[in-house]
Design an enzyme around this catalytic site. Structure first.
Site, PDB file in Angstrom:
ATOM      1  N   ASP A   1       0.151  11.885 -89.610  1.00 31.90           N
ATOM      2  CA  ASP A   1       0.557  10.962 -90.947  1.00 31.90           C
ATOM      3  C   ASP A   1      -0.520  11.729 -91.948  1.00 31.90           C
ATOM      4  OD1 ASP A   1      -1.965   9.892 -90.776  1.00 31.90           O
ATOM      5  OD2 ASP A   1      -0.986   7.666 -90.059  1.00 31.90           O
TER       6      ASP A   1
ATOM      7  N   HIS B   1       4.308   7.870-107.636  1.00 34.07           N
ATOM      8  CA  HIS B   1       5.324   7.990-106.636  1.00 34.07           C
ATOM      9  C   HIS B   1       5.820   9.157-106.526  1.00 34.07           C
ATOM     10  CE1 HIS B   1       4.633   3.995-104.763  1.00 34.07           C
ATOM     11  NE2 HIS B   1       4.411   3.749-105.976  1.00 34.07           N
TER      12      HIS B   1
ATOM     13  N   ASP C   1       4.654   7.607 -94.486  1.00 33.75           N
ATOM     14  CA  ASP C   1       4.046   8.911 -94.243  1.00 33.75           C
ATOM     15  C   ASP C   1       3.720   9.229 -92.963  1.00 33.75           C
ATOM     16  OD1 ASP C   1       2.040   6.871 -94.310  1.00 33.75           O
ATOM     17  OD2 ASP C   1       0.381   8.421 -94.502  1.00 33.75           O
TER      18      ASP C   1
END
Length: 475
Positions: A350, A363, A394
């Site tokens: 991640d 974003h 993520d």
């Protein structure tokens, strides 16, 4: 009227000769920590909000109870976790606002990003359990479908307007069915919908003045919307969603597709239109010929429409990698059936401090970061027959066959970190780092156990100041 009579009768014959068979749901083991198992045991029923009018995904059945894909998904989650659910319906954004004010709802069964950005905000969305292409439906007498900027748009209350739609041209309706009927009758010019709803309502109500055109962007992803933000509930639900395989979802969608009842019965038509029926009976040979022809045409059309319900995208719409269900299904099969003498590896990855990227750069740049990591994983591991997926948010997963040694695994991870460093130096986007948990697998084992051990290694990496990888063998 004769055309409608033949249409209904032919569908009845098709239903008799081509019954849709439900697939049995596969049993799946689900790893819960002792704390999560204790939580499930003591938790009161989870209060579920179903947004009505989005058949076959979420709607109120003729018995007044929840119906559709979302209900079946929650039934499967209940069976695999022991969680209990109690249902209520959300008929409008005002209903939803009232439920939030009264603290009367824990989750929304079928929330999409378009809803969350509109009138149905939630604290967090799960990974999508159902992905659908977006379809543009247009009034049949519109010739120029390339420029719809001056056309009236059939919008759904509580859903954010798609990009490119003029807000001044939006006409709002309470349900998807109402929007489709408005376009079919000429009260609006066009609208956007998921492919499942278009197929469902077209079959059920026989709309004959609507054209559909595939739309290459803004695909629909349906997720569980977490309203309460209870971290333990979110963890249990997410694990259950990850355990749902493609076969499970195909069975669920097939059942939703087959549960379509026509509003007009053959008996009602015979009673109300006896003169027409008498005329049909007086020319029996001609009618049998027409019926055979109509049945053939409807069989072809019905099968084409039904394919929309069988189709479930296997990829994550943002990155093009495997989605959660596909990744877990493939990795489960390979890990639990690893041939003797073989070795493999499972990586969980991640992005470090991903929230700060979204907060600082927006974003859009966060999405670009996710795409960059996905592209890097694909370039590095695809040539090694790696199976790569986005697990939601993520977090990414990589299954690598033929990893012969701990040293080889370490070298691959080091190469990945070097590629990520070079991405940060390219200057096209904010630099970022990743953490990874690695597990080398030398014999067949439970997928849940393998995922748990790789997850433990990932958290160990996060606790070591991030920007590193940890081999489970070293913990």
């Amino acid at each position: 009227m004769i055309k409608k009579f033949l249409y209904i009768l032919s569908l009845s014959i098709l239903a008799a000769f081509f019954p849709l068979q439900s697939q049995a749901l596969e049993a799946a083991s689900l790893f819960l920590t002792p704390q999560e198992a204790e939580y499930v045991k003591k938790a009161p029923p989870v209060r579920v909000g179903y947004i009505d009018g989005v058949a076959p995904i979420s709607y109120k059945g003729e018995n007044g109870l929840p119906q559709g894909v979302a209900k079946e998904v929650l039934d499967l989650i209940a069976a695999r976790t022991g969680l209990r659910f109690t249902a209520l319906f959300i008929n409008s954004t005002e209903d939803y606002k009232k439920l939030l004010e009264e603290d009367s709802i824990d989750i929304v069964a079928a929330n999409a990003k378009q809803y969350a950005k509109g009138g149905y905000p939630v604290k967090e969305l799960s990974a999508p359990y159902l992905t659908s292409k977006t379809v543009v439906y247009i009034r049949g007498d519109i010739d120029n479908i390339d420029d719809l900027s001056d056309r009236s748009y059939a919008a759904i209350e509580g859903s954010a307007l798609p990009s490119g739609v003029n807000p001044d041209k939006a006409v709002y309706f309470t349900t998807r069915r109402a929007a489709l009927e408005a376009v079919n009758s000429g009260k609006a010019d066009y609208g956007f919908s998921n492919e499942f709803s278009i197929a469902y309502y077209t079959i059920k109500y026989g709309y004959d003045n609507i054209l559909t055109v595939p739309h290459g962007k803004e695909g629909r992803e349906y997720s569980i919307g977490y309203v309460s933000g209870d971290p333990m509930l979110i963890s249990v639900m997410n694990k259950a969603l990850a355990s749902i395989s493609n076969n499970d979802m195909q069975g669920i969608v097939l059942r939703a597709a087959s549960y379509i009842k026509k509003d007009i019965s053959i008996y009602a038509v015979l009673e109300k239109y006896s003169l027409e029926v008498t005329m049909i009976c007086s020319a029996l040979i001609l009618i049998l010929s027409l019926l055979a022809y109509a049945a053939f045409k409807n069989m072809v059309a019905y099968r084409k429409s039904s394919r929309a319900f069988y189709h479930l995208s296997r990829t994550d719409i943002l990155t093009g990698l495997n989605n959660t269900g596909t990744q877990c299904s493939i990795a489960r099969d390979k890990i639990e059936n690893l041939p003797a003498g073989s070795s493999a590896a499972l990586l969980l990855i991640d992005i470090d401090n991903f929230k700060s990227i979204n907060d600082s750069f927006g974003h859009y740049m966060g999405d670009q970061t996710l795409k960059t990591l996905a592209s890097t994983l694909r370039q590095l591991f695809a040539e090694k027959d790696g199976v790569i997926g986005r697990m939601g948010g993520d977090e990414f997963s990589v299954y690598l066959p033929h990893v012969e040694s701990k040293e080889e695994l370490s070298a691959l991870c080091s190469l990945l970190y070097e590629r990520i460093r070079l991405c940060g130096e390219s200057g096209g986007q904010p630099p970022f780092t990743i953490s990874a948990g690695c597990l080398r697998i030398t014999e067949a084992m439970s997928f849940d156990t393998a995922y748990k051990e790789a997850d433990i290694a990932l958290y160990a990496a996060k606790n070591c100041n991030k920007n590193c990888f940890v081999d489970f063998e070293d913990i």
